[in-house]
Enzyme design. Structure first.
Site, PDB file in Angstrom:
ATOM      1  N   LYS A 209      36.026  38.267  41.495  1.00 27.06           N
ATOM      2  CA  LYS A 209      37.098  39.001  40.816  1.00 27.06           C
ATOM      3  C   LYS A 209      38.459  38.762  41.467  1.00 27.06           C
ATOM      4  CE  LYS A 209      33.994  42.562  39.042  1.00 27.06           C
ATOM      5  NZ  LYS A 209      32.738  42.151  39.704  1.00 27.06           N
ATOM      6  N   ARG A 210      38.754  37.508  41.757  1.00 23.25           N
ATOM      7  CA  ARG A 210      40.027  37.184  42.391  1.00 23.25           C
ATOM      8  C   ARG A 210      41.181  37.294  41.394  1.00 23.25           C
ATOM      9  NH1 ARG A 210      37.132  37.899  46.464  1.00 23.25           N
ATOM     10  NH2 ARG A 210      36.926  36.340  48.100  1.00 23.25           N
TER      11      ARG A 210
END
EC number: 4.1.1.23
Length: 281
Positions: free
Chosen positions: A99-100
């Site tokens: 989930k960057r």
């Protein structure tokens, strides 16, 4: 950079051949304890190796959750590197759930960490957060295209807190979640048999007929199993887009470990139930 065949094409083939199932690799402390393992690097390594050996040659997608490896520092990341490489070598597609999301050179560095073909953590796809603006993902989109990888963009997540952002209405009358889906539809325009830029859409959300989920890309759908959704719910949630759904099951499969036969049996049951729900809708 010489890239792979596009992720969307590889994913479509894997789902058709192995069934549309993604199994999470989520070695959190309570699950390690259920397996009789210590909450340390040795337990992490044993857990991850067992899941990969049991499932990587038969499920379409494995999805390691990066945070559960990162909490052990560099040694945990080394286990993640090995797990990703061995899962891909056995034939599974790997979606690293990290989930960057950031801007500029920082987003580019995140992209290089997971999407550059020579990176130790190179994955077939990466989960990303667009909530610094969809355009902030441009470095990841560009590198994914170049390397043949994909992205799964948070769009309509099942956690209750997500609504305050994803359901917020823009000046054009469209909410933020729908805006993200529209961006992804544009990314996937003209791609066959499936685009490489997918959305994360919770399987627990109920009727989503007010959203255009036909983005010509995959829909990663957490929530099957322990979170309450069932394979039979998928057609009602995803409608005409159900064939492109990649349902994610974690605890529903992983709780059957460390017995590899039990893990395989659980994954096969879910894959068959999902296949039946999708094809009979």
């Amino acid at each position: 950079m010489s890239g792979l065949e596009p992720f969307g094409a590889r994913l479509r083939r894997a789902m058709d051949e192995r069934g549309p199932l993604c199994v999470g690799i989520d070695p959190h402390a309570s699950l390690l304890a259920e397996w009789g393992l210590n909450d340390d690097v040795a337990g992490l390594e044993r857990f991850s190796r067992t899941v990969v050996e049991a499932l990587a040659d038969r499920v379409a997608v494995l999805k390691p959750q990066s945070a559960f490896f990162e909490r052990f520092g560099s040694r945990g990341l080394a286990v993640l590197e090995t797990s990703v490489a061995e899962a891909r070598a056995a034939g599974a597609l790997v979606v690293t759930d990290a989930k960057r999301g950031d801007i500029g050179s920082t987003m580019a560095a995140y992209a290089e960490s997971f999407l550059h073909k020579d990176a130790p953590l190179f994955s077939d796809a990466l989960t990303v957060s667009p909530y610094l603006g969809y355009g902030s993902l441009s470095p990841a989109v560009a590198l994914a295209r170049e390397s043949g990888a994909g992205l799964f963009v948070l769009a309509l997540t099942s956690n209750p807190e997500g609504g305050e952002v994803q359901h917020a209405v823009r000046s054009d009358g469209r909410n933020v979640g729908a805006t993200m889906l529209a961006h992804l539809s544009a990314e996937n325009a003209g791609e066959e048999p499936l685009g490489s830029f997918g959305a994360v859409v919770g399987a627990t959300l109920g009727d989503l007929s007010s959203y255009d989920l036909d983005i010509n890309g995959p829909l990663l759908a957490p929530g099957i199993g322990a979170q309450g959704a069932t394979p039979a719910d998928l057609p009602g949630v995803f409608g005409t887009a159900v064939r492109n759904v990649v349902p994610n099951v974690s605890r529903g499969v992983l709780r059957h470990g460390p017995d590899t036969v039990a893990l395989r049996d659980a994954a096969e049951r879910f894959a068959e139930e999902i296949r039946h729900a999708v094809t009979s809708s």
